[in-house]
Motif scaffolding. Structure first.
Motif, PDB file in Angstrom:
ATOM      1  N   GLU B 560      58.759  33.588   5.040  1.00 54.96           N
ATOM      2  CA  GLU B 560      59.422  34.831   5.442  1.00 54.96           C
ATOM      3  C   GLU B 560      60.852  34.835   4.923  1.00 54.96           C
ATOM      4  O   GLU B 560      61.440  33.786   4.689  1.00 54.96           O
ATOM      5  CB  GLU B 560      59.437  34.955   6.970  1.00 54.96           C
ATOM      6  CG  GLU B 560      58.078  35.302   7.515  1.00 54.96           C
ATOM      7  CD  GLU B 560      58.182  35.978   8.859  1.00 54.96           C
ATOM      8  OE1 GLU B 560      59.302  36.290   9.285  1.00 54.96           O
ATOM      9  OE2 GLU B 560      57.123  36.175   9.471  1.00 54.96           O
ATOM     10  N   ASP B 561      61.383  36.013   4.766  1.00 53.45           N
ATOM     11  CA  ASP B 561      62.750  36.131   4.288  1.00 53.45           C
ATOM     12  C   ASP B 561      63.701  35.786   5.419  1.00 53.45           C
ATOM     13  O   ASP B 561      63.738  36.499   6.421  1.00 53.45           O
ATOM     14  CB  ASP B 561      62.992  37.562   3.799  1.00 53.45           C
ATOM     15  CG  ASP B 561      64.282  37.644   3.004  1.00 53.45           C
ATOM     16  OD1 ASP B 561      65.042  36.667   3.023  1.00 53.45           O
ATOM     17  OD2 ASP B 561      64.514  38.693   2.377  1.00 53.45           O
ATOM     18  N   PRO B 562      64.466  34.695   5.288  1.00 51.61           N
ATOM     19  CA  PRO B 562      65.368  34.332   6.383  1.00 51.61           C
ATOM     20  C   PRO B 562      66.640  35.162   6.403  1.00 51.61           C
ATOM     21  O   PRO B 562      67.412  35.063   7.355  1.00 51.61           O
ATOM     22  CB  PRO B 562      65.675  32.863   6.090  1.00 51.61           C
ATOM     23  CG  PRO B 562      65.507  32.726   4.628  1.00 51.61           C
ATOM     24  CD  PRO B 562      64.523  33.753   4.180  1.00 51.61           C
ATOM     25  N   LEU B 563      66.828  35.975   5.393  1.00 51.44           N
ATOM     26  CA  LEU B 563      68.101  36.673   5.262  1.00 51.44           C
ATOM     27  C   LEU B 563      68.399  37.637   6.410  1.00 51.44           C
ATOM     28  O   LEU B 563      69.512  37.634   6.949  1.00 51.44           O
ATOM     29  CB  LEU B 563      68.118  37.418   3.928  1.00 51.44           C
ATOM     30  CG  LEU B 563      69.506  37.637   3.312  1.00 51.44           C
ATOM     31  CD1 LEU B 563      70.216  36.325   3.090  1.00 51.44           C
ATOM     32  CD2 LEU B 563      69.356  38.392   2.014  1.00 51.44           C
ATOM     33  N   PRO B 564      67.450  38.482   6.814  1.00 49.58           N
ATOM     34  CA  PRO B 564      67.755  39.428   7.893  1.00 49.58           C
ATOM     35  C   PRO B 564      68.244  38.734   9.143  1.00 49.58           C
ATOM     36  O   PRO B 564      69.171  39.218   9.813  1.00 49.58           O
ATOM     37  CB  PRO B 564      66.415  40.135   8.136  1.00 49.58           C
ATOM     38  CG  PRO B 564      65.685  40.003   6.863  1.00 49.58           C
ATOM     39  CD  PRO B 564      66.107  38.688   6.285  1.00 49.58           C
ATOM     40  N   ASN B 565      67.663  37.582   9.482  1.00 49.64           N
ATOM     41  CA  ASN B 565      68.095  36.875  10.674  1.00 49.64           C
ATOM     42  C   ASN B 565      69.515  36.349  10.513  1.00 49.64           C
ATOM     43  O   ASN B 565      70.323  36.404  11.435  1.00 49.64           O
ATOM     44  CB  ASN B 565      67.159  35.692  10.957  1.00 49.64           C
ATOM     45  CG  ASN B 565      65.813  36.205  11.416  1.00 49.64           C
ATOM     46  OD1 ASN B 565      65.732  37.303  11.982  1.00 49.64           O
ATOM     47  ND2 ASN B 565      64.770  35.432  11.154  1.00 49.64           N
ATOM     48  N   LYS B 566      69.799  35.834   9.338  1.00 47.61           N
ATOM     49  CA  LYS B 566      71.109  35.207   9.137  1.00 47.61           C
ATOM     50  C   LYS B 566      72.226  36.235   9.110  1.00 47.61           C
ATOM     51  O   LYS B 566      73.304  36.004   9.644  1.00 47.61           O
ATOM     52  CB  LYS B 566      71.107  34.432   7.812  1.00 47.61           C
ATOM     53  CG  LYS B 566      70.267  33.194   7.911  1.00 47.61           C
ATOM     54  CD  LYS B 566      70.626  32.196   6.855  1.00 47.61           C
ATOM     55  CE  LYS B 566      69.841  30.922   7.119  1.00 47.61           C
ATOM     56  NZ  LYS B 566      69.601  30.150   5.914  1.00 47.61           N
ATOM     57  N   LEU B 567      71.957  37.342   8.481  1.00 45.53           N
ATOM     58  CA  LEU B 567      73.041  38.321   8.332  1.00 45.53           C
ATOM     59  C   LEU B 567      73.072  39.333   9.468  1.00 45.53           C
ATOM     60  O   LEU B 567      74.101  39.924   9.757  1.00 45.53           O
ATOM     61  CB  LEU B 567      72.888  39.064   7.002  1.00 45.53           C
ATOM     62  CG  LEU B 567      73.131  38.209   5.771  1.00 45.53           C
ATOM     63  CD1 LEU B 567      72.917  39.023   4.514  1.00 45.53           C
ATOM     64  CD2 LEU B 567      74.526  37.620   5.785  1.00 45.53           C
TER      65      LEU B 567
END
Lengths: 102, 847, 181
Positions: B560-567
């Motif tokens: 899964e794309d971890p980016l949405p959670n991180k940003l």
């Protein structure tokens, strides 16, 4: 002394006026046709009169001749129309006919 | 082969795609698909061959010119004319662009034959695509600004047609309109720039404009504290922000993904968006003569690179990522232009064309394989490397080049840009030719910072794109289709180009021709003292590797794309393009809509009522009244005829008398007009004998001259010609035996000679021989006598004693009714308009 | 000869005016036709004063002999009707047109009556059958032939108008229940 051309002109103008008034005032189809004949005749008179003043040719009289023939044709057609109108309206009074109104 | 023979090649280069467009467009419905493919790909390939031959034939600093015909002639005030020729010109700059455009377009056409093979409007697609290329070639090869503008508009039109290719989808149609309107906003500025150039330089030919840059320097514009060069550069840049998708007009480009993927490749890589950079390079002398404009361009370009790069990080659809990537890379190019490094910007255009075309076509191949419609969502891809090996490898090469990893094409060109910006940031003095360029150091530092962050972001999203698409486990059940040879071949060619194009710039024996000729064709701003250093390259490489590292760390083995959670929130904002579209909608579109609605309601309820309903009512009323007349009864209608005849009769025979008096050439005359039935008789001197119509009335038109002999004896008019009122219409004064004082209004305000103050009366009265004039002026005290037909001066005021004619005009109408009028006409003689200076008479007489 | 001509002119002019007035004033069409006959005759006299002998004969033959007979036929066929007395509503347009035409005719008489054109010398045989015949067949051949065409067309037109039933008659025949008066 010759008769002045102006006498004929005045007479022609008056006769034309009589014919025009008759056409506009009378309502009987036949009398209106006769008024038209009056007007045509007044013009004929002038044509002949001016031809008399320029006697070297007969152009005016020839023209009058043509007008008389046209008048005959016109009378025949007009009278046929009068008959048709009479059958249609049961009258010769022209102000009853206003089918061409707005 | 002589030059004239070679120059025909330029025409053929341009016309070949046009012919292809006409064939596919006009006869496409009757041709088989193979024929359309052959025509489309063949025409572009032919065009590429012509362009390549022509390009190979020109040396550094030389140019090949095809003189067509005189297209337009603009008349300027003062009898000057600005000729505009249909002329094509290829120098190193336009040659590089032409070869690149045709080459990449040929590959894209080839790719399209496979990609669009199932499309119904196959012929229309290729007609538009060919037309697109044709417009771009006109733009690039134009030898003057208006012709370039034709290509500029043609590209805009073609992009509209292609973005809205699937026009039954309303969202796509809206995207096409958005692109079109955004481009119009920019075109306005370009047009204004053209007008300013015509007005200032009196020419529109590029070489002549660039040769007369000094004109733009000198002429500042009233009320604006900037030079014309600054204004021009900013206007042209404004046009570029639309065409090349810079802040603030960049929002159309991401939406332009609505078109078929090869179209995106064509728009983003080789054509359209690069036209802004090309225009700036073409007119580089204008740009470098304004440091202010360059600073603005540098900052806008760097900001665009940064913003678009960050937005691209969060996008999760293949084409969206690539679209923002394009905006970001264009930002790099304009940053380079901002520091006057035009050749660097052009070099980046070239390398970018290769790897961006490669990436778009690669993503097109992926979408074709998985059957994605419109765009491929990264969450549904993954693990495609095993199935699409060729595509994956060439895509990887494109990614590496985009990221700027050393030894790829992107590395070389990006390094050039960073190097130039670094020079400004470190405070190096720049000069273009003999002109110093002053870009503030803080701007350089800011731009460099933004560009470095953008470079990190670039590497990050590039590898994210690759990893999410081709590595890991498949995230979708769809079995990928095989990608045909017609699609893989362009990929391979472009992949080779994405590596090799960078080496064109290296100063290797036998290769330096390219870079040198390109440098020679633009006016670069160069460091005054050597400059250079490896620091920029190290920084750039570090940025690329940093982005690469982050991407690997984040996506290696991630499903899964971890980016949405991180940003978090920031990611949403970036996903929505920082809300700029919403902002535009609120700030521009909504008020415009409100105004439009108001105008519409005003039009309907006020204008329509005032100017439609009321006139209609009046007309209807009039018509009602007139239809009453049409009773259809013979008598009534005959009476109307009689009325008409009588009116005509009256018109011809109503008694009328109108005449006109004219004064010219020293004499006066009466004009009697022609009028039916009206005849005239004129008695000029009132002696009872008629000068006109002695034997009876005569009909008009008539012109009767009045001579002095016709004047009445002993009656005059004093004509006063004040100096300040012109000599045409004098003031007429009737005279009598008793003294009359002339007022200052009659004499004019300047009649007093110098030094005279206060009230200085001038008294005139008629005497036996003429007119006595008594003045009380300092230098001409006393009395004098003015004779008829003579003049004298009081101060600057001229006095003339005019004989008076009483003219009796009789008009007889056809009824014999005679209308009589007596006209009093002052005979002006030669006094009117006479500038003769009469010497001041001595006291006692003016004989 | 001139004196007798001017006497003849005065007589014929007065007769033409009077009979013209009678034509438009007569209440019965048949009387109007009789006045018209007198009028045409007086015009023939006027033509004589203008040395147009042939036309005078034609006037009597064609007008009095043919056209007027046609009029009388039709009057008899339709029946001698009277004009209704002039209604109050019709008074205004009639007065207006009378005044208009009178002013028009009088002003025309006033203007054109001032024309001063001397009568020219008469050539030999002016207005005679031979002269007119030569003029008709030599100078005005085409108009003369056209007269024949006009008359033919008129005859055809008369046939068309007088013989055909009107649209209303046809509709009455189609729907016999419609109000037969």
């Amino acid at each position: 002394m010759d008769i002045e051309i102006s006498s004929y002109i005045v007479l022609g103008a008056l006769l034309f006026g009589i014919g025009a008034i008759g056409f506009l005032v009378r309502r009987n189809f036949l009398i209106q046709l006769m008024s038209v004949e009056l007007m045509l005749n007044s013009v004929n008179l002038l044509l002949v009169g001016f031809n008399r003043a320029h006697a070297s040719s007969h152009d005016g009289q020839v023209f009058t001749f043509v007008v008389i023939a046209i008048a005959a044709a016109e009378a025949a057609l007009g009278l046929a129309l009068a008959i048709a109108y009479y059958r249609f309206k049961n009258s010769a009074e022209t102000d009853l006919g206003d089918l061409l109104r707005h | 082969m002589g030059d004239s023979t070679l120059s025909i090649l330029l025409l053929l280069t341009v016309l070949s795609p046009l012919a292809g467009a006409i064939v596919s467009g006009a006869f496409g419905s009757k041709l088989p698909r193979t024929a359309i493919s052959a025509v489309a790909v063949g025409s572009i390939t032919l065009s590429f061959v012509f362009a390549a031959i022509a390009y190979a034939a020109i040396g550094a600093g030389e140019a090949l010119v095809y003189e067509g015909y005189r297209w337009i002639t603009i008349p300027l005030s003062g009898g000057r004319e600005v000729p505009i020729e249909f002329a094509l010109r290829m120098d190193a700059l336009s040659g590089m662009m032409t070869v690149m455009v045709t080459g990449i377009a040929a590959l894209i056409h080839l790719f399209s034959t496979g990609y669009m093979s199932e499309e119904r409007s196959y012929a229309r697609y290729f007609a538009h695509l060919n037309f697109f290329t044709f417009s771009m070639l006109i733009l690039v090869l134009a030898s003057n600004l208006p012709l370039l503008f034709v290509g500029w508009e043609g590209v805009g039109l073609a992009s509209y047609l292609l973005i809205g290719f699937w026009h039954s989808n309303l969202a796509y149609e809206a995207a096409a309109r958005k692109a079109f309107i955004m481009n119009r906003i920019g075109d306005l500025a370009v047009l204004v720039a053209i007008f300013i150039i015509v007005q200032t330089a009196g020419t529109l030919d590029f070489t002549e404009i660039n040769a007369s840059v000094a004109l733009f320097d000198a002429a500042a514009i009233d009320g604006l504290s900037m030079t014309k060069a600054t204004l021009l550069a900013l206007l042209l840049f404004w046009g570029c922000t639309a065409k090349s998708a810079q802040i603030p007009l960049f929002t159309w480009l991401p939406d332009a993904m609505a078109g078929p993927t090869p179209v995106s490749a064509l728009i983003h890589a080789a054509t359209m968006v690069t036209s802004g950079v090309y225009l700036a390079a073409r007119m580089s002398p204008v740009f470098v003569s304004s440091s202010t404009a360059l600073t603005v361009i540098l900052l806008v370009g760097a900001l665009t690179a940064l913003v678009a790069g960050l937005v691209a990080v969060s996008q999760n659809q293949m084409k969206k990522v690539l679209a923002f990537s394009t905006v970001s890379q264009l930002g790099f190019m304009f940053a380079a232009i901002g520091v006057g490094a035009f050749s660097a910007a052009l070099f980046h255009v070239l390398t970018h064309a290769f790897f961006k075309a490669l990436l778009f076509l690669g993503s097109g191949a992926v979408m074709y394989a998985v059957g994605a419609d419109g765009d491929a969502h990264l969450d549904q891809l993954g693990g495609l490397r095993k199935k699409l090996t060729v595509t994956a490898i060439s895509f990887l090469i494109g990614v590496v080049a985009l990221a700027g990893i050393p030894l790829t094409a992107g590395f070389f060109s990006k390094d050039q840009i960073l190097h130039a910006v670094f020079g400004v940031a470190s405070g190096e003095a720049l000069a273009a030719g003999d002109r110093a360029i002053e870009i503030p150091g803080w701007a350089g530092v800011a731009a460099l910072t933004m560009l470095l962050i953008a470079a990190i972001a670039t590497a990050f999203y590039a590898f994210k794109l690759y990893l999410r698409t081709f590595e890991g486990e498949p995230r979708s059940e769809v079995e990928p289709k095989a990608v045909g040879r017609s699609m893989t071949l362009p990929l391979v060619v472009l992949a080779v180009g994405s590596i090799a194009a960078g080496y064109l710039w290296l100063p290797v024996e036998g290769m330096e021709y390219f870079a040198e000729s390109l440098r020679a064709s633009v006016l670069d701003a160069l460091p005054v003292e050597g400059g250079g250093g490896m620091l920029a390259m190290i920084l750039g490489t570090a940025a690329a590797l940093l982005g690469l590292g982050i991407a690997f760390g984040m996506y290696r083995g991630a499903t899964e794309d971890p980016l949405p959670n991180k940003l978090g929130k920031a990611n949403e904002l970036l996903m929505a393009n920082l809300g700029i579209d919403t902002l535009y909608r609120r700030v521009f579109i909504a008020p415009f809509g409100a105004i439009s609605r108001f105008v519409r309601s005003f039009d309907r309820e006020t204008v329509d009522a005032l100017f439609v309903a009321i006139p209609a009512l009046v007309a209807r009323g009039g018509a009602w009244a007139v239809t009453r007349l049409q009773s259809g009864v013979v008598h009534a209608q005959g009476t109307l005829i009689a009325v008409g005849v009588l009116l005509l009769f009256g018109f011809y025979f109503y008694p009328r008398l109108s005449y006109e008096v004219i004064h010219e050439g020293g004499s006066s005359a009466i004009l009697l007009p022609e009028s039916y039935g009206t005849r005239y008789r004129v008695d000029l001197d009132g002696d009872g004998r008629y000068e006109l119509g002695a034997e009876g009335f005569e009909s008009g038109p008539q012109r009767i001259q009045i001579a002095n002999a016709h004047a009445v004896e002993g009656e005059y008019r004093l004509l006063i010609y004040p100096a300040d009122r012109g000599a045409d219409e004098p003031i007429e004064i009737a005279l009598s035996g008793s003294p009359t004082m002339l007022t200052e209004r009659q004499l004019g305000s300047h009649y007093l000679p110098k030094g005279a103050r206060g009230s200085r009366p001038v008294v005139v009265y008629q005497s036996e021989e003429g007119v006595r004039i008594r003045t009380n002026l300092p230098d001409e005290d006393g009395e004098r006598t003015l004779l008829p037909g003579r003049q004298t001066l009081i101060g600057t005021t001229r006095l003339y004693l005019a004989p008076l004619a009483r003219v009796r005009i009789e008009a007889e109408n056809a009824f014999g009714h005679v209308t009589t009028e007596t006209a009093e006409i002052a005979l002006r003689g030669r006094s009117a308009g006479s500038r003769r200076v009469i010497p001041l008479p001595s006291a006692g007489g003016a004989r | 000869m001139s004196a007798s001509f001017s006497l003849l002119f005065s007589f014929a002019a007065v007769l033409a005016l009077a009979s013209g007035l009678g034509t438009i004033a007569a209440r019965r069409p048949l009387r109007a036709a009789m006045f018209l006959l007198v009028h045409l005759g007086s015009l023939a006299l006027l033509y004589l004063t203008l040395s147009a002998q042939f036309l005078a004969a034609i006037q009597v033959l064609v007008y009095a002999g043919a056209i007027l007979v046609l009029f009388v036929f039709v009057i008899m066929m339709i029946g001698p009707g009277y004009d209704r007395p002039t209604s109050f509503r019709a008074l205004f347009p009639k007065t207006l047109s009378t005044v208009l035409i009178l002013s028009l005719a009088l002003s025309m008489a006033a203007i054109l009556g001032r024309v001063d054109l001397p009568m020219s010398e008469l050539p030999e045989g002016f207005g005679g059958v031979k002269a007119i015949g030569l003029a008709l067949y030599r100078v005005a051949t085409v108009p003369f032939e056209l007269i024949a065409m006009v008359l033919t067309v008129a005859v055809l037109g008369v046939l068309g108008i007088a013989r055909k039933k009107t649209a209303i008659e046809l509709s009455r025949e189609a729907a016999p229940q419609g109000g037969e008066e």
